[in-house]
Design an enzyme around this catalytic site. Structure first.
Site, PDB file in Angstrom:
ATOM      1  N   LYS A  88       0.820  -1.225   0.000  1.00 35.78           N
ATOM      2  CA  LYS A  88       0.000   0.000   0.000  1.00 35.78           C
ATOM      3  C   LYS A  88       0.848   1.266   0.000  1.00 35.78           C
ATOM      4  O   LYS A  88       0.454   2.272  -0.570  1.00 35.78           O
ATOM      5  CB  LYS A  88      -0.961   0.007   1.190  1.00 35.78           C
TER       6      LYS A  88
ATOM      7  N   LYS B 289      -5.220  -9.839  -5.702  1.00 36.63           N
ATOM      8  CA  LYS B 289      -6.462 -10.166  -4.983  1.00 36.63           C
ATOM      9  C   LYS B 289      -7.574  -9.177  -5.344  1.00 36.63           C
ATOM     10  O   LYS B 289      -7.301  -8.020  -5.693  1.00 36.63           O
ATOM     11  CB  LYS B 289      -6.236 -10.222  -3.471  1.00 36.63           C
TER      12      LYS B 289
ATOM     13  N   LYS C 205     -11.496  -3.812  -2.713  1.00 40.98           N
ATOM     14  CA  LYS C 205     -12.418  -2.670  -2.800  1.00 40.98           C
ATOM     15  C   LYS C 205     -11.759  -1.474  -3.474  1.00 40.98           C
ATOM     16  O   LYS C 205     -12.417  -0.679  -4.122  1.00 40.98           O
ATOM     17  CB  LYS C 205     -12.779  -2.134  -1.405  1.00 40.98           C
TER      18      LYS C 205
HETATM   19  N1  AQP Z   1      -9.911 -10.946  -2.200  1.00 42.12           N
HETATM   20  C1  AQP Z   1     -10.175 -11.433  -1.004  1.00 42.12           C
HETATM   21  N2  AQP Z   1     -10.357 -12.764  -0.832  1.00 42.12           N
HETATM   22  C2  AQP Z   1     -10.647 -13.272   0.390  1.00 42.12           C
HETATM   23  N3  AQP Z   1     -10.787 -12.501   1.502  1.00 42.12           N
HETATM   24  C3  AQP Z   1     -10.621 -11.178   1.364  1.00 42.12           C
HETATM   25  N4  AQP Z   1     -10.688 -10.164   2.236  1.00 42.12           N
HETATM   26  C4  AQP Z   1     -10.454  -8.998   1.606  1.00 42.12           C
HETATM   27  N5  AQP Z   1     -10.223  -9.221   0.299  1.00 42.12           N
HETATM   28  C5  AQP Z   1     -10.318 -10.568   0.120  1.00 42.12           C
HETATM   29  C6  AQP Z   1     -10.989 -10.328   3.650  1.00 42.12           C
HETATM   30  O1  AQP Z   1     -12.010  -9.423   3.988  1.00 42.12           O
HETATM   31  C7  AQP Z   1     -11.803  -8.977   5.329  1.00 42.12           C
HETATM   32  C8  AQP Z   1     -11.881  -7.496   5.380  1.00 42.12           C
HETATM   33  O2  AQP Z   1     -10.795  -6.904   4.719  1.00 42.12           O
HETATM   34  P1  AQP Z   1     -10.497  -5.371   4.961  1.00 42.12           P
HETATM   35  O3  AQP Z   1     -11.600  -4.552   4.460  1.00 42.12           O
HETATM   36  O4  AQP Z   1     -10.180  -5.134   6.380  1.00 42.12           O
HETATM   37  O5  AQP Z   1      -9.202  -5.056   4.189  1.00 42.12           O
HETATM   38  P2  AQP Z   1      -8.510  -5.730   3.008  1.00 42.12           P
HETATM   39  O6  AQP Z   1      -8.125  -7.130   3.341  1.00 42.12           O
HETATM   40  O7  AQP Z   1      -7.388  -4.819   2.633  1.00 42.12           O
HETATM   41  O8  AQP Z   1      -9.684  -5.741   1.915  1.00 42.12           O
HETATM   42  P3  AQP Z   1      -9.768  -4.951   0.590  1.00 42.12           P
HETATM   43  O9  AQP Z   1     -11.090  -5.249  -0.022  1.00 42.12           O
HETATM   44  O10 AQP Z   1      -8.560  -5.222  -0.257  1.00 42.12           O
HETATM   45  O11 AQP Z   1      -9.775  -3.444   1.086  1.00 42.12           O
HETATM   46  P4  AQP Z   1      -8.820  -2.260   0.654  1.00 42.12           P
HETATM   47  O12 AQP Z   1      -8.885  -2.245  -0.854  1.00 42.12           O
HETATM   48  O13 AQP Z   1      -9.387  -1.027   1.268  1.00 42.12           O
HETATM   49  O14 AQP Z   1      -7.453  -2.587   1.153  1.00 42.12           O
HETATM   50  C9  AQP Z   1     -10.472  -9.539   5.790  1.00 42.12           C
HETATM   51  O15 AQP Z   1     -10.711 -10.669   6.582  1.00 42.12           O
HETATM   52  C10 AQP Z   1      -9.802  -9.928   4.509  1.00 42.12           C
HETATM   53  O16 AQP Z   1      -8.913 -11.001   4.695  1.00 42.12           O
END
Ligand code: AQP
Length: 346
Positions: free
Chosen positions: A126, A209, A212
């Protein structure tokens, strides 16, 4: 004081309690749903106390427009409830409403070591090439995450694969705190990484992956996407030219094919082998419409309920306030004991 992690405490003395959170940093994705929320819902029916959180303090470690953050937080709460989180069975709340998270986070900033944070792959990903310009909050993110979990003495944390490293760091912080102060106060939390889709990949790139915050909306299925958008994104999902294999080994070296099959298996609640025994030999032109129909059937009712809940944001806010009161009732005495152990005059 010790700089290294030394001993490991036993969790037998702690209530079986689950904590997990999701950032309101955008709309919920299918990755969040399959990797996390689906398991959260199951765990509230099992032998655990369950505590779930919208981690807005984490979301602002990268820039968030204030109006969008407010909307995304309520939408995330609606997503939790529409997916089956029952506020009568689980504590559901917003992180910034329970000050104990930030307070314990500070103590853990003083326990965690710079080198531990520097090794975190999420920090490296990030912050990118310009680490000097990244927020201090982004660097300290895993220490606040440890506070989220340990403020509840949570013993189990259901997450997707991507959070595994942060959970290891939570364990290191708990062990170091216990060792430094000669106590057995914080549990050494167990990660729960289970299911066919613990790592849902981008629909545009099987090596990344689903996220969001990916700039490409076509890379993800949002929980609020309508049937047409879901079908179109799956139709356009990157694949290879070969037909689907009949056995899981045939997915080796085919990340995009593996991703779509994993998604199908997780949505249908069956194993990857069971999916392949049905669809092995089919081309993607036949498999993709099957996947789209399944996804629309599973996600449609959730997005419909989210839209209904979003019509009454006041009700969502009330529910979150109640959840915050319940959360504080657990976290406040744990923080007080922590301050006492550390030697703060209260
Ligand atoms: N692609 C994924 N596959 C499986 N699990 C996922 N999680 C996120 N993306 C995937 C799981 O969702 C939970 C919440 O995640 P988060 O919102 O705290 O942050 P993150 O993991 O960084 O998710 P994003 O969607 O990628 O958010 P941004 O883009 O803002 O960084 C966690 O349990 C995560 O493992």
């Amino acid at each position: 004081m010790n700089d290294a992690v030394q001993t490991q405490s036993s969790n037998a003395a702690f209530t079986k309690r689950v904590f997990s959170g999701i950032q309101p940093s955008g709309g919920l994705t299918l990755g969040n749903y399959l990797g996390a929320i689906k398991r959260f819902v199951q765990m509230q029916e099992e032998d655990y106390e369950t505590v779930y959180c919208m981690v807005d303090l984490h979301a602002i470690t990268v820039w968030q427009d204030p109006a969008a953050l407010r909307r995304q937080t309520r939408e995330l709460a609606a997503g939790f409830i529409a997916s089956g989180i029952d506020p009568a069975k689980s504590i559901l709340f917003n992180q910034s409403q329970v000050a104990e998270h930030a307070q314990l986070g500070w103590i853990f900033n003083c326990v965690a070591r710079m080198g531990w944070m520097q090794r975190m792959t999420q920090w490296k990903d990030k912050a990118g090439k310009n680490q000097q310009n990244a927020s201090l909050g982004l660097f300290a993110y895993p220490s606040l995450m440890a506070a989220d979990i340990l403020a509840y003495h949570a013993t189990h944390v259901p997450v997707g694969e991507d959070q595994k490293q942060h959970l290891e760091l939570t364990r290191d912080i708990a062990i170091k705190f216990n060792t430094d102060y000669g106590v057995d106060f914080f549990p050494v939390t167990e990660p729960v990484i289970e299911g066919a889709a613990t790592r849902v990949m981008s629909l545009r790139d099987g090596a990344k992956k689903m996220s969001k915050s990916d700039p490409s909306d076509a890379s993800r299925i949002n929980m609020t996407d309508d049937a047409d958008a879901i079908a179109q994104k799956i139709r356009k999902a990157k694949t290879d030219p070969d037909a689907l294999p009949s056995e899981a080994e045939g997915l080796d070296g085919r990340p995009e094919a593996r991703n779509l099959v994993n998604i199908y298996a997780a949505l249908a609640d069956v194993s990857v082998d069971a999916v392949l025994s049905d669809v092995g030999g089919k081309p993607f032109s036949e498999f993709k419409p099957m996947l789209a129909e399944l996804a629309v059937g599973k996600l449609g009712p959730i997005s419909g309920e989210m839209a209904r809940l979003m019509e009454n944001p006041g009700e969502i806010d009330e529910l979150l306030h109640k959840g915050a009161d319940q959360a504080r009732a657990i976290a406040a005495p744990i923080l007080e004991q922590t301050y006492d152990i550390v030697g703060m005059v209260r």
